[in-house]
Design a protein around this motif. Sequence first.
Motif, short mmCIF file in Angstrom:
data_model
loop_
_atom_site.label_atom_id
_atom_site.label_comp_id
_atom_site.label_asym_id
_atom_site.label_seq_id
_atom_site.Cartn_x
_atom_site.Cartn_y
_atom_site.Cartn_z
N PHE A 191 -8.22 -3.24 -16.25
CA PHE A 191 -7.35 -4.07 -15.43
C PHE A 191 -6.92 -3.38 -14.13
CE2 PHE A 191 -6.63 -6.44 -19.42
CZ PHE A 191 -6.79 -7.73 -18.93
N LEU A 192 -7.29 -2.11 -13.93
CA LEU A 192 -6.86 -1.39 -12.73
C LEU A 192 -7.33 -2.02 -11.41
CD1 LEU A 192 -6.88 2.45 -13.42
CD2 LEU A 192 -4.94 0.97 -12.88
N PRO A 193 -8.51 -2.71 -11.36
CA PRO A 193 -8.86 -3.35 -10.08
C PRO A 193 -7.78 -4.29 -9.56
CG PRO A 193 -10.77 -3.30 -11.51
CD PRO A 193 -9.62 -2.78 -12.33
N LEU A 194 -7.06 -4.95 -10.47
CA LEU A 194 -5.96 -5.81 -10.04
C LEU A 194 -4.88 -5.00 -9.32
CD1 LEU A 194 -5.40 -8.08 -13.18
CD2 LEU A 194 -6.28 -8.80 -10.95
N TYR A 195 -4.64 -3.80 -9.81
CA TYR A 195 -3.61 -2.92 -9.24
C TYR A 195 -4.02 -2.42 -7.87
CZ TYR A 195 -0.01 0.74 -9.27
OH TYR A 195 1.06 1.53 -8.97
N TRP A 196 -5.26 -1.89 -7.76
CA TRP A 196 -5.68 -1.29 -6.49
C TRP A 196 -5.94 -2.34 -5.41
CZ3 TRP A 196 -3.80 3.05 -6.86
CH2 TRP A 196 -3.95 3.87 -7.98
N ARG A 197 -6.20 -3.58 -5.81
CA ARG A 197 -6.37 -4.63 -4.81
C ARG A 197 -5.08 -4.93 -4.05
NH1 ARG A 197 -10.65 -8.44 -4.38
NH2 ARG A 197 -12.56 -7.26 -4.75
N LEU A 198 -3.95 -4.47 -4.58
CA LEU A 198 -2.68 -4.66 -3.89
C LEU A 198 -2.55 -3.74 -2.67
CD1 LEU A 198 -0.31 -4.79 -7.01
CD2 LEU A 198 -1.15 -6.73 -5.66
N PHE A 199 -3.46 -2.75 -2.56
CA PHE A 199 -3.36 -1.76 -1.47
C PHE A 199 -4.62 -1.74 -0.61
CE2 PHE A 199 -1.03 -0.25 -5.22
CZ PHE A 199 0.27 -0.23 -4.71
N THR A 200 -5.19 -2.91 -0.36
CA THR A 200 -6.42 -2.98 0.44
C THR A 200 -6.20 -2.53 1.88
OG1 THR A 200 -5.93 -5.33 0.84
CG2 THR A 200 -7.48 -4.81 -0.93
N ALA A 201 -4.95 -2.54 2.35
CA ALA A 201 -4.67 -2.11 3.72
C ALA A 201 -4.73 -0.60 3.87
CB ALA A 201 -3.29 -2.62 4.17
N MET A 202 -4.68 0.12 2.75
CA MET A 202 -4.69 1.59 2.79
C MET A 202 -6.11 2.13 2.61
SD MET A 202 -1.34 2.66 0.52
CE MET A 202 -1.43 4.38 1.09
N PRO A 203 -6.47 3.18 3.36
CA PRO A 203 -7.77 3.83 3.13
C PRO A 203 -7.82 4.45 1.74
CG PRO A 203 -6.81 4.50 5.23
CD PRO A 203 -5.74 3.77 4.48
N ALA A 204 -9.02 4.54 1.18
CA ALA A 204 -9.19 5.06 -0.18
C ALA A 204 -8.68 6.49 -0.31
CB ALA A 204 -10.67 4.99 -0.59
N TRP A 205 -8.87 7.31 0.75
CA TRP A 205 -8.41 8.70 0.67
C TRP A 205 -6.89 8.78 0.57
CZ3 TRP A 205 -11.29 12.48 -0.74
CH2 TRP A 205 -12.64 12.53 -0.41
N GLU A 206 -6.19 7.90 1.28
CA GLU A 206 -4.73 7.91 1.23
C GLU A 206 -4.23 7.45 -0.14
OE1 GLU A 206 -0.79 6.42 3.77
OE2 GLU A 206 -2.82 5.85 4.41
N ILE A 207 -4.87 6.42 -0.69
CA ILE A 207 -4.50 5.96 -2.02
C ILE A 207 -4.71 7.07 -3.04
CG2 ILE A 207 -5.02 4.32 -3.87
CD1 ILE A 207 -5.86 2.32 -1.74
N LEU A 208 -5.86 7.76 -2.93
CA LEU A 208 -6.16 8.86 -3.86
C LEU A 208 -5.10 9.95 -3.76
CD1 LEU A 208 -8.01 10.31 -5.87
CD2 LEU A 208 -9.28 11.21 -3.91
N ALA A 209 -4.70 10.31 -2.54
CA ALA A 209 -3.70 11.36 -2.36
C ALA A 209 -2.38 10.98 -3.04
CB ALA A 209 -3.48 11.62 -0.87
N HIS A 210 -1.95 9.74 -2.83
CA HIS A 210 -0.71 9.29 -3.48
C HIS A 210 -0.87 9.24 -4.99
CE1 HIS A 210 2.03 8.23 -0.19
NE2 HIS A 210 0.95 7.94 0.51
N ARG A 211 -2.03 8.84 -5.44
CA ARG A 211 -2.27 8.77 -6.88
C ARG A 211 -2.13 10.16 -7.52
NH1 ARG A 211 -7.63 5.95 -9.69
NH2 ARG A 211 -6.79 5.89 -11.83
N ILE A 212 -2.65 11.18 -6.85
CA ILE A 212 -2.56 12.54 -7.36
C ILE A 212 -1.12 13.05 -7.34
CG2 ILE A 212 -3.20 14.94 -6.89
CD1 ILE A 212 -5.91 13.84 -5.85
N VAL A 213 -0.44 12.84 -6.22
CA VAL A 213 0.93 13.34 -6.07
C VAL A 213 1.87 12.72 -7.11
CG1 VAL A 213 2.96 13.36 -4.57
CG2 VAL A 213 0.70 13.93 -3.64
N TRP A 214 1.83 11.38 -7.25
CA TRP A 214 2.75 10.72 -8.17
C TRP A 214 2.34 10.93 -9.63
CZ3 TRP A 214 6.59 10.74 -5.39
CH2 TRP A 214 6.56 10.32 -4.06
N SER A 215 1.06 11.21 -9.86
CA SER A 215 0.64 11.60 -11.22
C SER A 215 1.25 12.94 -11.58
CB SER A 215 -0.88 11.68 -11.30
OG SER A 215 -1.47 10.42 -11.12
#
Length: 299
Positions: free
Chosen positions: A17-41
Motif C-alpha cells: 500500500f506504500l504507493p498510495l503514501y508516496w503519491r502524496l509527495f509527487t511534487a518532491m524529487p525522489a532524492w529529497e523524499i529518500l533523505a527525509h525517509r532516512i532522517v525520520w526513520s
Amino acid sequence: MKKGIIYAVLSYLTWGFLPLYWRLFTAMPAWEILAHRIVWSFVFVAVLITVSKQWQQLKSVVASRRGLTAVVLCSILISSNWFLFIWAVNNNHVIETSLGYYMNPLISVLFAVVFLKERLSPGQWLSIVLAGIGVLIMAVQYGQIPWVAISLAISFALYGLAKKIAKLDVLLGLTGETIAALPAALAYMIYIQSHGTGIFTSLPPFSIVLLLLSGAATAMPLFWFAKSMQLLPLSLVGFIQYIAPTTSLLLAIFLFNEPFSQKELISFSFIWIALIIYSFVTFRKSKVAVLPVRQVDVQ
C-alpha cells in the motif's frame, strides 16, 4: 512458523500500500523524499532504542568488523531500493515496481539454495518454474529490459540475504542501518535547503506531518520483515512477498489507471498458481516435520 508468517504478511501488506503514501509527495524529487525517509526513520528507531535502553548494545554490534560491515551493506542496499521505488511510483511505473517484486522471490529462493544450502521439494521447484514463466511473460510484454524491476528485485533480495546471514538483533540492526545512511541524508537536506531548492518547507502543514510519519511507515514494516527473516526459511519469506506486488498491481490498475493487458493477466495467473502450490507444499512439509516431535512429547 505462525509468528513468522504474521510478521511477513504485515510487512508485505504495508509495502503493497506504500504507493498510495508516496503519491502524496509527487511534487518532491525522489532524492529529497529518500533523505527525509532516512532522517525520520532514524528519529523513530532512536526513540525505540532509548526506551529499551539498548544504545550500549548497539555500540557493541558496530564495534566488531563483521557487525559494522553487515550494517553498512544493509544500509546501502535498502537505501538504493527505497530510492528506486519512490522514483518509479512518482513517475507512473507502479506496474514495473510490481514486476520487480514479483521477480524478487525467485531471486531470494535462488540465493537461499546457493548461499544458505536450503533444499526444495519437487513441488516447490514446480512453483518456481511456474512463477518464472509468469515473470517472463510480464517482462516480454513490457517490451524492453525492465531495469527498474530488475534493480528492485536484486537489491531487496541481497538485503534479505544479508539480514539472514548477519543474524543481528532486529531493532539494533535497523537502527544501525539508519545511522549509517543518516550523514548523507542530513548533508543532502542541508544542501538543498541552503540553495533554496528544497520542497519540504513549502509543503502544506498536513503534508509535512505525513512526511514526518514516514519514519514509522518505513521502520515498522522493516522491523516486521526482519522478525520474519529470523523465524522463517528465506525461501518461504520470498514467496509471501507476492502479497506486496499484487497489492501494488491492483492499485496501479484500478486507482492509478495504468494499462493492464490480457498477457499481463495471464502472467499474473501463473504467479498466483505458483504461490498456491508453493504454500501448500511448504505447509505440508512443516506439518509432517513437527508431528513426530509432538508424539515424543506426549510419550
